[in-house]
Design an enzyme around this catalytic site. Structure first.
Site, mmCIF file in Angstrom:
data_model
loop_
_atom_site.group_PDB
_atom_site.id
_atom_site.type_symbol
_atom_site.label_atom_id
_atom_site.label_comp_id
_atom_site.label_asym_id
_atom_site.label_seq_id
_atom_site.Cartn_x
_atom_site.Cartn_y
_atom_site.Cartn_z
ATOM 1 N N GLU A 135 -5.258 16.642 -6.047
ATOM 2 C CA GLU A 135 -5.991 17.626 -6.861
ATOM 3 C C GLU A 135 -5.128 18.175 -7.992
ATOM 4 O O GLU A 135 -5.605 18.393 -9.103
ATOM 5 C CB GLU A 135 -6.472 18.793 -5.985
ATOM 6 N N SER A 146 9.783 1.772 -9.210
ATOM 7 C CA SER A 146 8.443 1.212 -9.413
ATOM 8 C C SER A 146 8.355 -0.316 -9.402
ATOM 9 O O SER A 146 7.346 -0.848 -8.961
ATOM 10 C CB SER A 146 7.814 1.714 -10.718
ATOM 11 N N HIS A 160 -5.973 3.327 -5.653
ATOM 12 C CA HIS A 160 -4.574 2.866 -5.684
ATOM 13 C C HIS A 160 -3.646 4.010 -6.079
ATOM 14 O O HIS A 160 -2.624 4.252 -5.451
ATOM 15 C CB HIS A 160 -4.424 1.705 -6.661
ATOM 16 N N SER A 161 -4.014 4.693 -7.151
ATOM 17 C CA SER A 161 -3.252 5.849 -7.614
ATOM 18 C C SER A 161 -4.219 6.701 -8.411
ATOM 19 O O SER A 161 -5.395 6.376 -8.530
ATOM 20 C CB SER A 161 -2.092 5.408 -8.515
HETATM 21 C C1 LIG Z 1 6.957 -6.110 -10.685
HETATM 22 C C2 LIG Z 1 5.730 -5.259 -10.726
HETATM 23 N N1 LIG Z 1 4.560 -5.807 -11.124
HETATM 24 C C3 LIG Z 1 3.465 -5.052 -11.214
HETATM 25 C C4 LIG Z 1 3.490 -3.728 -10.899
HETATM 26 C C5 LIG Z 1 2.246 -2.862 -11.034
HETATM 27 N N2 LIG Z 1 1.739 -2.476 -9.707
HETATM 28 C C6 LIG Z 1 2.072 -1.303 -9.154
HETATM 29 S S1 LIG Z 1 1.473 -1.153 -7.624
HETATM 30 C C7 LIG Z 1 0.715 -2.651 -7.674
HETATM 31 C C8 LIG Z 1 -0.028 -3.149 -6.482
HETATM 32 C C9 LIG Z 1 0.822 -3.217 -5.257
HETATM 33 O O1 LIG Z 1 0.088 -3.584 -4.143
HETATM 34 P P1 LIG Z 1 0.708 -3.674 -2.704
HETATM 35 O O2 LIG Z 1 2.098 -4.221 -2.762
HETATM 36 O O3 LIG Z 1 -0.233 -4.393 -1.835
HETATM 37 O O4 LIG Z 1 0.884 -2.158 -2.234
HETATM 38 P P2 LIG Z 1 -0.232 -1.016 -2.093
HETATM 39 O O5 LIG Z 1 -0.334 -0.362 -3.441
HETATM 40 O O6 LIG Z 1 -1.483 -1.654 -1.668
HETATM 41 O O7 LIG Z 1 0.298 -0.037 -1.117
HETATM 42 C C10 LIG Z 1 0.931 -3.254 -8.913
HETATM 43 C C11 LIG Z 1 0.385 -4.542 -9.323
HETATM 44 C C12 LIG Z 1 4.726 -3.197 -10.487
HETATM 45 N N3 LIG Z 1 4.856 -1.904 -10.152
HETATM 46 N N4 LIG Z 1 5.821 -3.975 -10.401
#
Ligand SMILES: Cc1ncc(C[n+]2csc(CCOP(=O)(O)OP(=O)(O)O)c2C)c(N)n1
Lengths: 418, 362
Positions: A94, A180, A309-310
């Protein structure tokens, strides 16, 4: 030798089937017991690893003998931390919606994964997180205030305001700061585990990652290094069904992430991520396996990311509400509560009063944290290196002079003055 | 109920811990006269429009990357999977080295490959595929093979709250690589024309899309097909006193600086958008500096080994006797891109204005 076996394959297909046992005459491939056959078979798929659970969907204990002395206090702690995590998530989510903090990620639906796994470790086993593991930190005693200070990036944030919200880190809690870029933490955790092996300190490392991150090249490197260099590490995959919008069905084929274990020569198990007791037990066993054998092990916790996701994401753009609702029925917190009620561990205090007090505490922390200034802006230049090199001293001096002259254009009031 | 509780807190806050507002004011393009009908599009829509056009007119083209199926996290591929099917617009597993390597393979066999890397900050796992493979395919095979049909699109640069890994401007890592073309649009109209040019170019291109422009940059964009020339800079404002050089959103900062300089210093700035960093339009820059004798180069990327250094040394080689002041650079600092300190990190209009003042008074 090989030609010969090929020839016999061609000539004698029908006449006789012969297994070439190489033990005596033929060299082995990488010390693996090899079998030769002359009836060619394409191997398609392998056996599925079943998913371990201790509590069923209704919170019924499935195997009482597995858990002979269920500690009521421990179970109550599980509940409290899962619930606290959820309340922290709700309020900080929030806060982001209202522009108080710039970003947030919730762990809705994955509370059991986080708390159960944290409890299964020793508190000084080193954690290499991905980002959706705030519960692990809370379990180890990182305070709500510390979380919220980080999200505001104020001067009390241990990370000095340098990273986006939820990029927590704490040396005291053996939790390496979140980064990240996905997957990068996996081989690092293997290196750290190797260190621990050399130190003979009986600790392991645990690396958390999503089933999405498991597709990165770094994941392959990490598995292979851990196997060949025999490192005491738990590869803890949170398989929550989605990587942002990408469903697991488009992420990998085969028997999930645990299914890769046998190909790498790594032990593996799967556990129901929505069963906190199961996750706890599985992680405990995995931990002991890793430390006793100086060997890696993969734990794949099957769960579901119920939140977006976020805060940058709107998951209704790629999944149906009914799908989310279906998983709501499997909520790990509700499941544990049902178990507690059935087995006389539930305390009504836990419901209303306690939750209210936690909420108050979080809201209060937000109010306090928001008032705290950001670090002085010169911190921007610190920690690039151990010491401030001349070129950065020069750049800082230049900026000091500039800001003095143009101070009305900089948000100086939000920052600590030097 | 919680929502309300959190909202009630609002009365207590003095400062704003959340998103900072945009660090520039967008200067829209003039509506082009000879390119037929136009429509008002922001930059992500203009890119979407270009991609749509390619998929429609080039049956061998495909678009792929992380989350592109549902439209991409910045909505650039919105509805394209619905329109053209999963075979041509698809998600890949989460693996940048895979995306680029796969794209090279597509391109080598004649498919028009349009790869999306979700953030420029996350392109580094693909560095080897880009630098050692894509960039050198033609050269190392004596031109037997090439991957010119590969275009990599990726969002880059500051956004106000992106911190270390959603803010970087990594262009100069790639400009140091012969064989690549590096392009950065300043807005919607240019984005469409440049992207079409990159996709059809005979060499692999990296197309950086400054993410702050996706929504902020709205132009009247021609509906039809058009290309903007690669390797060609644009003079956005002519002037006689100081040359200001930038690319991407920094161009808009410089346009504002030009206005400020005019108003406060009675100085006429010439503003150049370099557009293409590799190859880059030396001649336009040289001609301008021969006229003005003073130059400011500004970019968000750190100063050391930033592309400004390359431009500065070329200016020094080509215009030495015309220079009336040292070449000035205003850039991001030589630190990682910091989260809460972003307002102090960016080469904003005040830092650029001060530099212009110093140039004028030199
Ligand atoms: C190298 C890299 N590529 C792309 C991203 C963008 N990104 C952030 S989170 C995400 C999805 C990650 O999914 P998962 O590993 O299954 O974890 P969850 O978010 O489902 O917990 C992506 C594509 C990133 N942070 N780092």
């Amino acid at each position: 030798m090989f030609a010969k076996s090929l020839r016999s394959f061609h000539l004698s297909r029908k006449l006789y089937t012969r297994h070439y046992c190489l033990a005596a005459q033929e060299p082995s491939f990488n010390r693996i017991e090899t079998q030769y056959v002359n009836n060619l078979k394409i191997v398609e798929g392998t056996e599925q690893i079943p998913i371990y659970r201790l509590l069923d969907v209704d919170g019924e204990l499935l195997n009482a003998s597995e858990f002979p002395s269920i500690d009521k206090n421990l179970v109550q702690r599980f509940y409290k931390y899962m619930r606290t995590l959820k309340e922290v998530d709700k309020i900080l989510y929030e806060c982001q919606r209202q522009g108080r903090i710039s970003f947030y990620m919730t762990g809705y639906g994955e509370e059991g994964v986080q708390i159960g796994s944290a409890a299964g470790l020793n508190d000084d086993d080193l954690v290499f997180p991905q980002y959706r593991e705030t519960g692990v930190l809370l379990w180890r005693g990182f305070t709500i205030d510390q979380c919220i200070d980080q999200c505001f990036g104020n001067k009390k944030d241990a990370g000095k305001g340098k990273q986006m919200p939820i990029h927590y880190g704490s040396k005291d809690h053996h939790y390496v700061t979140v980064s990240s870029p996905l997957g990068t933490q996996l081989p690092q955790a293997v290196g750290a585990a190797y260190s621990y092996k050399m130190m003979k300190n009986k600790k392991c490392t645990i690396v958390y990652f999503g089933e999405g991150a498991a597709s990165e090249g770094d994941a392959h490197a990490a598995f292979n290094f851990a196997a060949t260099l025999q490192c005491p590490i738990i590869f803890f995959c949170r398989n929550n069904g989605y990587a942002i919008s990408t469903p697991a069905t488009e992420q990998y084929r085969g028997d999930g992430i645990a299914g890769r274990g046998s190909a790498y020569g790594i032990a593996a198990l799967k556990v129901d991520g929505n069963d906190v007791l199961g996750v706890y037990k599985a992680t405990r066993i995995a931990r002991n396996y890793a430390v006793e054998n100086n060997s890696p092990i993969i734990v794949e916790a099957m769960t579901y990311r119920r939140g977006h996701h976020s805060t940058s994401d709107d998951s209704t753009a790629y999944r149906r509400q009914e799908e989310i609702d279906q998983w709501k029925k499997l909520d790990p917190i509700v499941r544990l509560q049902n178990f507690m009620e059935k087995y006389g561990m539930w305390d009504n205090e836990l419901q209303s009063k306690w939750v209210e007090s936690i909420r108050k505490q979080i809201l209060n922390s937000v109010v306090q944290s928001e008032k705290v200034k950001k670090p002085k802006w010169q911190e921007m230049f610190s920690d690039v290196y151990h010491d401030l090199p001349p070129h950065l001293q020069e750049q800082q001096q230049y900026m000091e002079n500039h800001v003095k002259k143009y101070k009305q254009y900089y948000p100086l009031n939000d920052f600590e003055q030097s | 109920m919680l929502k309300r509780a959190v909202k009630l807190l609002r009365t207590n806050i003095s400062n704003n811990g959340g998103r900072s507002s945009s660090s520039f004011t967008y200067f829209a393009e003039k509506t082009p006269e000879n390119r037929g009908p136009t429509e008002k599009l922001n930059m992500f829509q203009a890119i979407n429009n270009a991609l749509d056009l390619v998929l429609r007119t080039d049956p061998s083209s495909v678009i792929f990357g992380e989350d592109v199926g549902f439209g991409g996290v910045f909505r650039c591929s919105l509805d394209l999977q619905k329109k053209y099917g999963k075979e041509r617009v698809f998600n890949t597993p989460l693996c940048e080295q895979g995306i680029v390597g796969f794209g090279i393979g597509l391109a080598v066999t004649g498919t028009t490959a349009i790869a999306e890397i979700q953030f420029a900050d996350y392109m580094f796992p693909a560095f080897d595929q880009i630098v050692n493979e894509a960039a050198k395919y033609r050269y190392r095979s004596g031109n037997l093979f090439n991957c010119g049909k590969l275009t990599i699109r990726t969002p880059s640069s500051a956004i106000g709250h992106g911190g270390l890994y959603h803010s970087q401007s990594p262009e100069s890592y790639y400009t140091h690589t012969p064989g690549l073309k590096i392009v950065i649009p300043r807005g919607a109209l240019k984005a469409k024309g440049l992207l079409l040019a990159c996709i059809r170019d005979e060499d692999p291109c990296i197309f950086f899309e400054p993410k702050s422009l996706y929504r902020a940059a709205t132009d009247e964009v021609p509906v039809g097909d058009y290309e903007c020339e690669l390797g060609k800079a644009d003079i956005l404002r002519t002037g006689t006193d100081v040359t200001l050089i930038g690319w991407g959103p920094q161009v808009h900062v410089l346009l504002e600086v030009a206005d400020l300089a005019k108003e406060k210093l009675k100085v006429n700035c010439e503003v150049i958008d370099l557009v293409s960093l590799l190859p880059w339009d030396k001649q336009t820059v040289i001609n301008s500096i021969k006229k003005t004798g003073k130059v400011l180069i500004a970019h968000e990327a750190p100063k050391t080994s930033g592309f400004g250094g390359e431009i500065a040394s070329t200016i020094q080689e080509e215009c030495f006797l015309h220079l009336e002041a040292p070449v000035s650079r205003v850039t991001g600092f030589d630190t990682p891109f910091p989260h809460v300190f972003e307002p102090f990190y960016l080469p904003n209009k005040w830092r650029c204005f001060e530099a212009v003042q110093n140039l004028v008074c030199f």
